[in-house]
Motif scaffolding. Sequence first.
Motif, PDB file in Angstrom:
ATOM      1  N   LEU A  80      48.984  13.966  -1.784  1.00 58.42           N
ATOM      2  CA  LEU A  80      50.376  13.592  -2.015  1.00 58.42           C
ATOM      3  C   LEU A  80      51.168  14.735  -2.630  1.00 58.42           C
ATOM      4  CD1 LEU A  80      50.143   9.882  -3.226  1.00 58.42           C
ATOM      5  CD2 LEU A  80      50.494  10.783  -0.923  1.00 58.42           C
ATOM      6  N   ARG A  81      50.522  15.551  -3.450  1.00 58.32           N
ATOM      7  CA  ARG A  81      51.222  16.705  -4.024  1.00 58.32           C
ATOM      8  C   ARG A  81      51.701  17.629  -2.912  1.00 58.32           C
ATOM      9  NH1 ARG A  81      48.420  21.395  -7.655  1.00 58.32           N
ATOM     10  NH2 ARG A  81      47.414  21.706  -5.633  1.00 58.32           N
ATOM     11  N   LYS A  82      50.864  17.816  -1.906  1.00 57.89           N
ATOM     12  CA  LYS A  82      51.234  18.657  -0.770  1.00 57.89           C
ATOM     13  C   LYS A  82      52.388  18.035   0.002  1.00 57.89           C
ATOM     14  CE  LYS A  82      49.377  20.699   3.470  1.00 57.89           C
ATOM     15  NZ  LYS A  82      48.183  20.815   4.348  1.00 57.89           N
ATOM     16  N   GLU A  83      52.325  16.707   0.205  1.00 57.20           N
ATOM     17  CA  GLU A  83      53.386  16.040   0.954  1.00 57.20           C
ATOM     18  C   GLU A  83      54.713  16.070   0.207  1.00 57.20           C
ATOM     19  OE1 GLU A  83      52.243  12.156   2.176  1.00 57.20           O
ATOM     20  OE2 GLU A  83      50.420  12.826   3.193  1.00 57.20           O
ATOM     21  N   PHE A  84      54.665  15.823  -1.107  1.00 56.30           N
ATOM     22  CA  PHE A  84      55.903  15.828  -1.897  1.00 56.30           C
ATOM     23  C   PHE A  84      56.506  17.231  -1.967  1.00 56.30           C
ATOM     24  CE2 PHE A  84      54.367  11.829  -4.181  1.00 56.30           C
ATOM     25  CZ  PHE A  84      55.192  11.017  -3.415  1.00 56.30           C
ATOM     26  N   SER A  85      55.649  18.258  -1.956  1.00 55.81           N
ATOM     27  CA  SER A  85      56.155  19.627  -1.997  1.00 55.81           C
ATOM     28  C   SER A  85      56.900  19.985  -0.723  1.00 55.81           C
ATOM     29  CB  SER A  85      55.005  20.620  -2.223  1.00 55.81           C
ATOM     30  OG  SER A  85      54.131  20.638  -1.103  1.00 55.81           O
ATOM     31  N   GLU A  86      56.561  19.287   0.370  1.00 59.37           N
ATOM     32  CA  GLU A  86      57.206  19.560   1.653  1.00 59.37           C
ATOM     33  C   GLU A  86      58.557  18.868   1.792  1.00 59.37           C
ATOM     34  OE1 GLU A  86      54.313  18.288   4.423  1.00 59.37           O
ATOM     35  OE2 GLU A  86      52.981  20.034   4.152  1.00 59.37           O
ATOM     36  N   ILE A  87      58.835  17.895   0.917  1.00 63.40           N
ATOM     37  CA  ILE A  87      60.114  17.174   1.009  1.00 63.40           C
ATOM     38  C   ILE A  87      60.937  17.373  -0.252  1.00 63.40           C
ATOM     39  CG2 ILE A  87      59.244  15.427   2.608  1.00 63.40           C
ATOM     40  CD1 ILE A  87      58.866  13.555   0.248  1.00 63.40           C
TER      41      ILE A  87
END
Length: 232
Positions: A80-87
Amino acid sequence: TIPLSLPFVALQRYWQARQVVVPICYLLIFANILNFFGDYALALGHWGFPPLGAQGVAISTFSVRVFLLITLGGYTWLKLRKEFSEIQGHKFRINFDIQKSIFRMGALISGQIALEVGVFALGAFFCSRLGEVQFATHHIALSIAAITFMVPLGISTAAAVRVGTLFGSQKYDDARRAGWMAFTLSIIFMAASTGVLATFPGQLIAQFSKDSEVIELGKKVLILAALFQIFD
């Protein structure tokens, strides 16, 4: 172990809903292997450990539950950290209407599960008051029934994700077809389980206990377990 199990199950269901199943499957297989060796060492007293019996089983189970929660929690945090960093830059907003809808449906499902688990727990309590043979037989029969139940349970979890995805895509005919397919597969498997439990009750009980009284009583109890396979 319940406080450890609940957040793990919540994370597990979250990833299943996102159709991420394989990593958790491998994690659970590895955890079962760990638990087996933990029970072997702590309960039976191997590899220098004292034989702790039921206490050793409890320690092993608790340790594995901690491992499961930490591992899946770490996996979730990294993903989720990776996903949130992308948005980044997008405003995060909680949709309370969706949350209420999830809670209403979840409350019904959790109530049904609580009733089911509660009834089985009461059954175990009453059997324990009848005697050691009766309690042992009940526990073995329930373990066998739980093993067969895992197949339709797994099918139902997959069906929930599949039907939900198709329904959200407004593919209603495909969603209906997927739901009925899961229902049919579950009935076919549990019908086969009914035949096995009714035909080989003594042989199945003997895999868990060599006590003649347990085996003789188990033959009768497994017939009852066979009768509720499809309903289960």
